[in-house]
Design a protein around this motif. Sequence first.
Motif, PDB file in Angstrom:
ATOM      1  N   GLY A 375       0.785  -1.217   0.000  1.00 22.27           N
ATOM      2  CA  GLY A 375       0.000   0.000   0.000  1.00 22.27           C
ATOM      3  C   GLY A 375       0.819   1.269   0.000  1.00 22.27           C
ATOM      4  N   GLN A 376       2.136   1.158   0.208  1.00 21.52           N
ATOM      5  CA  GLN A 376       2.986   2.334   0.283  1.00 21.52           C
ATOM      6  C   GLN A 376       3.536   2.773  -1.072  1.00 21.52           C
ATOM      7  OE1 GLN A 376       5.930   2.207   3.420  1.00 21.52           O
ATOM      8  NE2 GLN A 376       4.532   1.191   4.843  1.00 21.52           N
ATOM      9  N   ARG A 377       3.236   2.010  -2.145  1.00 24.02           N
ATOM     10  CA  ARG A 377       3.750   2.375  -3.457  1.00 24.02           C
ATOM     11  C   ARG A 377       2.614   2.687  -4.406  1.00 24.02           C
ATOM     12  NH1 ARG A 377       9.771   1.174  -4.548  1.00 24.02           N
ATOM     13  NH2 ARG A 377       9.345   3.171  -5.535  1.00 24.02           N
ATOM     14  N   GLY A 378       2.864   3.634  -5.288  1.00 28.32           N
ATOM     15  CA  GLY A 378       1.913   3.954  -6.330  1.00 28.32           C
ATOM     16  C   GLY A 378       2.169   3.125  -7.572  1.00 28.32           C
ATOM     17  N   ALA A 379       1.842   3.685  -8.722  1.00 28.89           N
ATOM     18  CA  ALA A 379       1.901   2.923  -9.960  1.00 28.89           C
ATOM     19  C   ALA A 379       3.270   3.022 -10.618  1.00 28.89           C
ATOM     20  CB  ALA A 379       0.831   3.426 -10.921  1.00 28.89           C
ATOM     21  N   GLY A 380       3.632   1.964 -11.367  1.00 33.74           N
ATOM     22  CA  GLY A 380       4.896   1.935 -12.092  1.00 33.74           C
ATOM     23  C   GLY A 380       4.821   0.964 -13.257  1.00 33.74           C
ATOM     24  N   ASP A 381       5.791   1.054 -14.151  1.00 31.67           N
ATOM     25  CA  ASP A 381       5.778   0.245 -15.367  1.00 31.67           C
ATOM     26  C   ASP A 381       5.758  -1.259 -15.109  1.00 31.67           C
ATOM     27  OD1 ASP A 381       5.582   2.120 -17.375  1.00 31.67           O
ATOM     28  OD2 ASP A 381       7.741   2.389 -17.592  1.00 31.67           O
TER      29      ASP A 381
END
Length: 430
Positions: A375-381
């Motif tokens: 839950g601590q990370r947003g979106a990425g490739d």
Amino acid sequence: MKPLALTVLALALGSARADGLSATERQIVAEVKAHAPHGLALLERAVNINSGTMNHDGVRAVGKLFGEEFAQLGFATRWSDMPPAMRRAGHLIASREGKQGKRLLLIGHLDTVFEKDSPVQLWRRDGDRVRGQGVNDMKGGDVIIIEALRALHRVGALDNTSIRVVFTGDEEDAGEPIAVSRADLVDAAKRSDIALAFEANMRDQQGRDTGTIGRRAASSWQLKVSGRQGHSSGIFSDSAGYGAIYEAARIIDGFRQQVIEPDLTFSPGLIVGGTDAGSDALGAAGQASGKSNVIARTATVEGDLRYLSYEQRDRAHAKMQAIVAQHLPGTSAGISFRDAYPPMSPTAGSLAVLQVYSQASQDAGLGAIPALPPGQRGAGDVQFVAPLLDSLDGLGATGNGAHSPDEDLEIASIERATIRTAILLYRLTR
């Protein structure tokens, strides 16, 4: 656990020695340390090239800089252009083919959030830290990939390996349609066994470097509300109703009270309401007109939704739609949703790759690597390929202030992450 994950874990952990690193691995570490100044100089050159997503010349220039490094290491490199209508620079792709060990996909990005008209923040060193545009998000991670591969190349450990590298040129603002802008990345994933992504490392509450086995999806929602226009003195009556703005407020507060659950967020980022009101096609700007003595006839809300699994998304959608449907008198409303980045849900396979990475770190004397709470990370490739193969992210540099003029990087984190990565790659490709 997937059979592949079991095999990777068993083979890679089996290559570790009880007393730490093998003789070849110690040579690899020595090469990383010996060439640390070269890596830092390469990072400085990259950071001093503005490569905001819409600065296509800058993105291509950084791609050329890194492409030359890959070519020196025996990789075949090419530039993948995007159709002109997409208004994106394209991607750098580097590859080498072999039959030894696992086929690896390494993911980075060339662009930053700092466009040419952003306040200029060139490379500036301050003791054991440096500042600059994209220094940790994620040119630092790109350099870690290159320097880890360089160390392997110098000891002959790249021979007969299958490694693909995709540095996208629009991670910060992916081109539309996504199916086109991420086609190269997905194609590379289909030819690989494991994906490793080098977004910035994040530390946990104990100050430990972590690995990312889950990232939340990025999606959006749009709420459109209608009310009965009339004199404000009649509001709340059966004939006039409550108006569009009260209805919008009810719905948003209903979301806050009824939809919240762990790892799920939903944020209204833009709201306009009045006699006439609406937002632009991108949901990034709005216009409204009205008077204090007129009941609002319309309101529009643009929002963001982040979730960790499609099951969580579906629950949120259902709850939000149910809240929208409970109209105040004299109003109506509808909500629509748009998915963008898919979720990277934690899996046993990705956890197995993290265990190999953690063991490499421990054997090198750099400590265990726990999983970062997703839950601590947003979106990425990496999320575009995670459904296809075991994936691990967060292998990049450590810093602060990403996406801000104060973005910085801990210099020592480059060497630390490069050592871990080089040993991980060596073990996975044996």
